[in-house]
Design a protein around this motif. Structure first.
Motif, short mmCIF file in Angstrom:
data_model
loop_
_atom_site.label_atom_id
_atom_site.label_comp_id
_atom_site.label_asym_id
_atom_site.label_seq_id
_atom_site.Cartn_x
_atom_site.Cartn_y
_atom_site.Cartn_z
N ALA A 188 0.91 -1.04 0.03
CA ALA A 188 -0.09 -0.06 0.22
C ALA A 188 1.02 1.35 0.07
CB ALA A 188 -1.11 0.14 1.07
N ALA A 189 0.35 2.44 -0.10
CA ALA A 189 0.95 3.54 -0.21
C ALA A 189 0.53 4.55 0.74
CB ALA A 189 0.99 4.34 -1.71
N THR A 190 1.39 5.44 1.38
CA THR A 190 0.93 6.35 2.20
C THR A 190 -0.06 7.24 1.78
OG1 THR A 190 2.81 7.61 1.82
CG2 THR A 190 3.13 6.25 3.81
N GLY A 191 -1.12 7.59 2.67
CA GLY A 191 -2.23 8.56 1.88
C GLY A 191 -3.23 8.07 1.74
N THR A 192 -3.13 6.55 1.52
CA THR A 192 -4.37 5.95 1.02
C THR A 192 -5.06 5.31 2.30
OG1 THR A 192 -3.07 3.89 1.03
CG2 THR A 192 -3.02 4.99 -0.88
N THR A 193 -6.58 5.40 2.20
CA THR A 193 -7.51 5.04 3.12
C THR A 193 -7.22 3.38 3.36
OG1 THR A 193 -8.80 6.71 2.93
CG2 THR A 193 -9.86 4.85 4.11
N VAL A 194 -7.13 2.81 4.42
CA VAL A 194 -7.00 1.33 4.49
C VAL A 194 -7.91 0.89 5.44
CG1 VAL A 194 -4.27 1.52 4.33
CG2 VAL A 194 -5.20 1.64 6.77
N ARG A 195 -8.25 -0.38 5.66
CA ARG A 195 -9.43 -0.92 6.39
C ARG A 195 -8.86 -2.24 7.12
NH1 ARG A 195 -9.36 -2.63 1.11
NH2 ARG A 195 -9.56 -4.66 0.84
#
Length: 350
Positions: A188-195
């Motif tokens: 994943a990349a920083t700044g993305t919304t994670v769940r």
């Protein structure tokens, strides 16, 4: 061309597989030269030796850090920080951040499955948490019970880690893994919304190991603790030991079944920065104790079938039929009537 000339010019046919080899030579006759007469002396001789012989099998492996393990997130929000690929994270270290709250690595054999807080039922997960807090220099008694000493230690840890001080530990704050890890890849990349449930990165062990997918039919060749020889790119030769041998066969791409064999390096520093590099691994496939052997090129294929050697005694030469055993290090195990240690046998001139 003379009989010995034919022998000298014939190539040894190496049967690659366990280091086996055989010499296929056309011999005009046993004890006589083509056209009649006594057998001439060979151009050179070598001694029949007695000792141990080790046959080997060379297989392909990969130098790396072992199998990848996913790090599954349990927090929801914005991914605000990730480690660099190749970074090493140890107990109490930050694996990543969600909404600027760090998610911490702690050591344990199983993932967290519940919130640990005052009043929770006793369990091994409580003990693992307390062992980590103790290792991080927080004062508490390590047992299966989450009591007020545990609450106080949790609060001290949360304050030091920059987490909200609540006295309880949730799955979104801690990831349990068996030990220190090396970040293999970011998912994943920083700044993305994670769940929750999302894999954000994969990790491996820290130490370098060689992994071999060994044909399941040859599993007996890999014994835990056995020494192995390794050849890395650039003619680099290293030694190692078999650390683990898989017990469950898995299907391979070619339709065969394989088991995973893991090899640790005796001196990992000699491998330098190599990673995911192809490696040749030499396994000991068979050991024969206290046997007679001759150089491979001493073998003659007899007209009647089988093999023999030319035994040279003074000015006389006789052919002794022999049974060939394992091949190793340019020599072949032999046995035959009247063959003894120290005898001289004919070989081609070098």
């Amino acid at each position: 061309m003379s009989r010995r000339g034919l022998i000298a010019s014939a190539a040894a046919v190496l049967l690659i597989g366990g280091g086996a080899a055989a010499v296929a030579l056309l011999v005009p006759g046993e004890g006589a030269v083509a056209g009649g007469g006594a057998t001439p002396l060979p151009p050179a001789t070598a001694a029949v030796q007695r000792g141990d012989m080790v046959d080997t099998l060379t297989v392909s492996g990969v130098l790396g850090h072992g199998a990848e393990r996913p790090v599954v997130n349990s927090a929801g929000g914005t991914l605000t920080a990730l480690p660099a690929e190749g970074a090493v994270v140890r107990r109490g270290g930050e694996l990543y951040e969600v909404d600027r709250d760090p998610v911490t690595l702690m050591y344990g054999p199983k993932p967290m499955h519940r919130t640990l807080e005052l009043g929770v039922s006793d369990g091994a997960d409580v003990r693992h948490l307390e062992k980590n807090l103790k290792a991080l220099r927080h004062d508490l008694k390590v047992d299966d019970h989450f009591d007020w000493s545990t609450v106080n230690a949790v609060c001290a840890w949360q304050k030091a880690a920059g987490l909200p001080v609540t006295g309880e530990v949730t799955k979104s704050q801690v990831v349990f893994l068996p030990g220190e890890v090396r970040v293999q890849a970011l998912r994943a990349a920083t700044g993305t919304t994670v769940r929750p449930g999302q894999t954000l990165l994969t990790v491996t062990g820290v130490g370098k190991i060689v992994t071999v997918q060994l044909d399941a039919g040859r599993q007996s060749l890999a014994e835990k603790g056995a020494p192995v020889q390794l050849q890395l790119p650039g003619e680099l030769e290293l030694t190692g030991k078999i650390a683990a041998v898989g017990t469950v066969a898995k299907p391979a791409e070619d339709g065969a079944s394989t088991v995973e064999v893991r090899v640790t390096l005796d001196d990992p520093a000699k491998a330098g920065t190599l990673d995911q590099a192809p490696v040749s691994v030499e396994l000991q496939s068979e050991t024969r104790r206290d046997v007679l052997s001759v150089p491979v090129e001493a073998l003659l294929a007899l007209r009647a079938g089988g093999y023999g050697v030319e035994v040279v005694e003074g000015s006389s030469v006789r052919v002794v039929p022999v049974k060939a055993g394992i091949f190793a290090g340019g020599r072949v195990e032999v046995s035959g009537d009247g063959l003894t240690e120290g005898m001289r046998v004919g070989v081609p001139a070098t």
